[in-house]
Design a protein around this motif. Structure first.
Motif, short mmCIF file in Angstrom:
data_model
loop_
_atom_site.label_atom_id
_atom_site.label_comp_id
_atom_site.label_asym_id
_atom_site.label_seq_id
_atom_site.Cartn_x
_atom_site.Cartn_y
_atom_site.Cartn_z
N PHE A 39 45.19 48.70 40.23
CA PHE A 39 45.00 47.29 40.57
C PHE A 39 46.25 46.48 40.27
O PHE A 39 46.66 45.63 41.09
CB PHE A 39 43.80 46.76 39.78
N ALA A 40 46.89 46.72 39.13
CA ALA A 40 48.10 45.97 38.78
C ALA A 40 49.24 46.26 39.74
O ALA A 40 50.01 45.37 40.10
CB ALA A 40 48.51 46.29 37.34
N GLY A 41 49.37 47.53 40.15
CA GLY A 41 50.46 47.88 41.04
C GLY A 41 50.24 47.45 42.47
O GLY A 41 51.19 47.06 43.17
N GLN A 42 48.98 47.47 42.95
CA GLN A 42 48.70 47.18 44.35
C GLN A 42 48.37 45.71 44.61
O GLN A 42 48.61 45.23 45.72
CB GLN A 42 47.52 48.04 44.83
N VAL A 43 47.88 44.99 43.62
CA VAL A 43 47.43 43.61 43.84
C VAL A 43 48.30 42.62 43.06
O VAL A 43 48.96 41.76 43.64
CB VAL A 43 45.94 43.45 43.45
N ILE A 44 48.30 42.76 41.72
CA ILE A 44 48.99 41.77 40.89
C ILE A 44 50.49 41.77 41.19
O ILE A 44 51.10 40.70 41.38
CB ILE A 44 48.74 42.06 39.40
N ARG A 45 51.08 42.93 41.23
CA ARG A 45 52.52 43.00 41.48
C ARG A 45 52.90 42.40 42.84
O ARG A 45 53.85 41.62 42.94
CB ARG A 45 52.98 44.45 41.39
N LYS A 46 52.16 42.75 43.86
CA LYS A 46 52.50 42.27 45.20
C LYS A 46 52.31 40.77 45.33
O LYS A 46 53.09 40.07 45.98
CB LYS A 46 51.67 43.02 46.24
N ARG A 47 51.28 40.23 44.70
CA ARG A 47 51.05 38.79 44.79
C ARG A 47 52.12 38.02 44.02
O ARG A 47 52.54 36.95 44.45
CB ARG A 47 49.66 38.45 44.26
N PHE A 54 44.43 34.17 39.21
CA PHE A 54 44.04 35.53 38.81
C PHE A 54 42.82 35.49 37.89
O PHE A 54 41.88 36.27 38.05
CB PHE A 54 45.20 36.22 38.10
N ARG A 55 42.86 34.60 36.91
CA ARG A 55 41.76 34.54 35.94
C ARG A 55 40.46 34.11 36.60
O ARG A 55 39.37 34.52 36.18
CB ARG A 55 42.13 33.60 34.80
N HIS A 56 40.57 33.29 37.64
CA HIS A 56 39.36 32.87 38.35
C HIS A 56 38.85 33.98 39.27
O HIS A 56 37.64 34.21 39.37
CB HIS A 56 39.66 31.61 39.16
N ASP A 57 39.78 34.66 39.95
CA ASP A 57 39.37 35.68 40.92
C ASP A 57 39.00 37.01 40.27
O ASP A 57 38.16 37.74 40.81
CB ASP A 57 40.49 35.93 41.93
#
Length: 637
Positions: free
Chosen positions: A170-178, A319-322
């Motif tokens: 999740f961190a590599g595919q979502v957080i990093r890209k956003r 991020f914290r909301h989603d």
């Protein structure tokens, strides 16, 4: 020239107003960074070979690499180290070498050296360093106690391992890209990631009977994991592009792989035990004892740090909301030092202006002249920032230190011009003649003073090595600030002085009388008595001077020396090497027991144990016996 300017107040005022407005506009466009964007003339070639011992790595990899890299021009120094499983070669170039071109040449030599390296090792990584590559923030991502990310890892037996694999994906595919979509972000460098691996265990009874072998399993996997490409089929006027899916993409594909076992076709899952498990880690990141993913946020060189901070806080709020099942923590905030420098500049501006105002008010006993200081200093500072923008400089702690040094000298130029004009008014000259004669008389001394000061700082521009590159911004800031303050003092101040006093011509005689009282001030009498005492007791004065010089020499050798001044800090970074071959699990256990002894307890504790995955870590890889931790002081929140 001064008479020409004071007779055209509207033109002069509009020119300086336009420059000041342009300066204010450019302050919102000037890049703000912690350090200037300097290419460090160092390139590191990193080798990762987990199965090779240090001696074999040195002989079969490092030596061929060094022999090939010797062909790279303008290399001042080359050093290398080999450890079990990793090695690096560091090339230090002469200052002024185009690092971009040097990086291309190093990559070419590494490609050439691949012909002499063992086939089992991957291509070595070539990493170049820059002062702007320092991460501005570290974002630590952890899972909540009941968090559950979308399951992309199937059939993991250990629940904690499965959840952390989900978090890594999740961190590599979502957080990093956003985060990398933010215009101010150049790169997100990650560490602490966990990657899955498929473990195939043959059934013992089949291995013992000889019906199944490791070679048979390897051949079946290789034959069913081939890339066949595309097939073009033409049917009359139609043609079809057919692609065969022959890659093993998930755990079910591996289980369903056909295997010829003594003439009988079976699936691999029937004769083996297949599990998906995390790779054996060689390093990890932990936040308060819990596994975490570390995202080092590196900003664009031309971006403003405050803008990046605001955008990051907004994004983390989303991020914290989603994703309420994930926790986000910002650590190692590098903006604090820059905020302190900007605050120091503002304090110097305010304190300098107030002291100059007070000094002129006490000495001249006049209410209007000191206000000229409040106009000249901000105007000089804003125009200096405009020249920063035009010359390509950035706002950083180096250039801010130069501006802080230059503020005091900006005040000096203004005070000298105002005081000299006032003296001519005391002698009875007209207002226009006082402005002209007072400014013209000090132009040469002011230019000499500015050039003398610049003679100290400007040579720093031509200093060789990294020191010269770092102090370039400071020298330029001092030179620009002094030149602008000189121009303001001899052009804008005489015109403003005439405008301020021109409306009070009827009270000129009264003003002259007030100004003439300066010779009766108490500080003149104190100074006169002190000067007379010094002239009458010259022997005693020489003895005092000699004793002071001797005391200064003694104090010079007794004073402590340090690279940086002692400053208060709220974080402590510890580098620990246990100096014995401990495992990563033992390393984490020792650090946990060490943290338990801290009193008072830290706000948070970040541990980076073993080998980290950061791309821009140019140093040698750490072993499992090494640990770096960050421990901010204070009580838990």
């Amino acid at each position: 020239m001064v008479r020409f300017l004071i007779e055209r107040p509207i033109a002069v005022g509009m020119v300086f107003l336009a420059l000041a407005l342009l300066g204010l506009v450019t302050t919102t466009s000037l890049p703000v960074s912690l350090m200037p964007d300097i290419d460090i003339p160092v390139i590191t070639v990193r080798v990762n070979a987990p199965e090779m011992p240090a001696r074999q790595l040195e002989n079969s990899v490092v030596k061929p690499l060094r022999a090939t890299l010797k062909e790279v021009p303008r290399v001042e120094e080359m050093r290398s180290e080999a450890h079990d499983g990793s090695a690096y070669v560091e090339l230090r170039f002469r200052h002024g070498t185009p690092v971009n071109l040097a990086s291309v040449e190093v990559n070419e030599k590494v490609d050439k050296a691949m012909n002499y390296l063992p086939r089992s090792i991957p291509r070595p990584e070539v990493v170049r360093a820059s002062a702007s590559d320092l991460p501005v923030f570290y974002l630590l991502v952890t899972a909540t106690a009941n968090g559950n990310i979308a399951d992309n890892t199937q059939n993991i037996s250990d629940e904690k391992s499965r959840r952390f694999l989900e978090l890594s994906n999740f961190a590599g595919q979502v957080i990093r890209k956003r985060l990398e979509q933010l215009p101010e972000v150049a790169l997100i460098d990650m560490s602490g990631m966990a990657y899955p691996e498929i473990r195939i265990t043959p059934k013992p009874e089949l291995m013992a009977s000889g019906a199944l072998s490791l070679q048979l399993i390897e051949r079946a996997l290789h034959e069913n994991n081939a890339e066949l490409g595309n097939l073009l089929i033409r049917d009359g006027q139609y043609q079809y592009n057919v692609r065969f899916n022959t890659r093993l993409r998930n755990l079910d594909d591996v289980r369903n792989t056909p295997l010829n076992l003594s003439g009988r076709i079976v699936t691999l899952g029937e004769v083996t035990t297949i599990e998906q498990l995390p790779e054996t880690p060689t390093g990890n990141v932990r936040l308060n004892g819990q596994p975490a993913i570390s995202l080092a946020i590196i900003k664009q060189a031309n971006a403003r740090m405050a803008t990046l901070e605001n955008e990051l806080q907004t994004m983390i709020g989303h991020f914290r909301h989603d994703y309420p099942e994930v926790e986000f923590h910002i650590t190692r905030d590098q903006t604090q030092l820059l905020k302190y420098s900007i605050s120091n500049l503002g304090q110097s501006l305010i304190i300098g202006g107030m002291l100059a105002f007070l000094a002129m008010f006490v000495i001249l006993r006049e209410r209007r002249a000191p206000w000229l200081i409040g106009i000249s200093i901000p105007v000089s500072l804003v125009i200096s920032l405009l020249i920063f923008y035009l010359s390509g400089l950035t706002i950083n702690i180096i250039s801010l230190s130069g501006l802080v040094l230059g503020i005091g000298m900006m005040v000096d130029n203004s005070i000298i011009v105002i005081d000299n004009i006032t003296q001519y008014r005391q002698l009875g000259d007209s207002l226009a003649d006082s402005c002209v004669n007072g400014a013209n008389e000090v132009i040469r001394p002011l230019i000499s003073s500015v050039l003398t000061t610049c003679a100290v700082f400007v040579p720093l521009i031509f200093m060789q090595g990294m020191a010269g590159a770092l102090f370039f911004d400071q020298a330029m800031a001092v030179a620009i600030g002094l030149a602008v303050s000189l121009a303001v003092a001899i052009t804008l101040l005489p015109m403003l002085y005439r405008l301020i006093y021109n409306s009070k011509q009827s009270g000129v005689a009264k003003t002259h009388a007030a100004l003439g009282q300066g010779s009766d001030n108490w500080y003149f009498h104190v100074y006169e008595k002190g000067l007379k005492w010094v002239l009458r007791h010259q022997a005693a004065v020489w003895v005092i001077v000699a004793l002071s010089l001797g005391a200064s020499v003694v104090l010079w050798y007794s004073m402590p020396f340090s690279r940086f001044p002692a400053i208060s800090h709220s974080e402590t970074v510890l580098d620990i090497d246990w100096n014995e071959p401990v495992t990563l699990t033992e390393n984490n256990r020792r650090v946990a027991s060490l943290l338990e002894t801290l009193h008072p307890s830290p706000v948070y504790a970040v541990e980076e144990a073993g080998r980290q995955q950061y791309l821009l870590s140019v140093s040698e890889a750490s072993g499992t016996a090494e640990n770096q931790g960050e421990h901010p002081h204070g009580h838990p929140r």
